[in-house]
Design an enzyme around this catalytic site. Sequence first.
Site, PDB file in Angstrom:
ATOM      1  N   ASP A  75       6.032  54.948  11.262  1.00  0.00           N
ATOM      2  CA  ASP A  75       7.017  55.251  10.211  1.00  0.00           C
ATOM      3  C   ASP A  75       8.417  55.341  10.826  1.00  0.00           C
ATOM      4  O   ASP A  75       8.553  55.623  12.027  1.00  0.00           O
ATOM      5  CB  ASP A  75       6.705  56.600   9.556  1.00  0.00           C
ATOM      6  CG  ASP A  75       5.365  56.589   8.835  1.00  0.00           C
ATOM      7  OD1 ASP A  75       4.906  55.487   8.478  1.00  0.00           O
ATOM      8  OD2 ASP A  75       4.805  57.673   8.641  1.00  0.00           O
TER       9      ASP A  75
HETATM   10  N1  URA Z   1       0.539  58.265  10.800  1.00  0.00           N
HETATM   11  C1  URA Z   1       1.658  58.535  10.060  1.00  0.00           C
HETATM   12  O1  URA Z   1       1.607  59.271   9.092  1.00  0.00           O
HETATM   13  N2  URA Z   1       2.805  57.956  10.452  1.00  0.00           N
HETATM   14  C2  URA Z   1       2.919  57.179  11.546  1.00  0.00           C
HETATM   15  O2  URA Z   1       4.017  56.706  11.859  1.00  0.00           O
HETATM   16  C3  URA Z   1       1.756  56.922  12.294  1.00  0.00           C
HETATM   17  C4  URA Z   1       0.578  57.479  11.890  1.00  0.00           C
END
Ligand code: URA
Length: 236
Positions: A101
Amino acid sequence: MKLDRFISNRTAHSRQATRLLIASGRVHVAGCITHDPRHEVDQFVAISLDGELLQARQAHFLMLHKPVGYLSATSDPQHPTVMQLIPSPLREQLHIGGRLDRSSSGLLILTNDGLWSRRLTEPRIKLPKTYRVTTLRPISPETAERFAEGIYMTTEQLTTSPAQLQQLAPCEARLTIYEGRYHQVKRMFHAVGNQVVSLHRESMGAIVLDPALAAGEYRTLTTAEVASVDQAQTNA
Ligand code: URA
């Protein structure tokens, strides 16, 4: 391209002779003897004849220390993207093996080998991914057990594979999961009434984020790191 065509293009052997030498076990593809002349090959596999390399694996494998605030995307009108951290023309060839993310940081793998990167992310392979997580509220004593049982994800209508939570501080833990579903870690904490404040990926399988890399820096994976993912496929 079929293996027999590849060998006859690269050597003085006719197509017919090539088929015979493949059948007699003189050709290795990705380190294994291949008897099938119709076997599909591309630039991502090493091919040798009688132990002599005809083609090395022409692939790129990078690890990037993704900074917070960068999108795991090729381009975006609004936000900086991880691809902007890789020089051109290399970046035009690459894709991301397991996104993070925008608000997450840590290990991001970039490659041009689609088969290899699928092994990183495919839930069937169950490659462990380890995250350092900080949460808004103290992590409750039941959280580790709930994660070990698996969390039901309503959108996908499935239960996550058993995950391991190692508590490091009241609001801090190391979590190992075996898939890479959309916002998985955030959704798992949400399911137990908590909220992720920061998320940093430390490793994917045997590939550990190099502590020498500052946020925004990258390096090429070692041969052993690349091979560890091929190995993960074999063990699945
Ligand atoms: N899980 C999440 O919620 N975000 C990420 O970036 C990676 C794994």
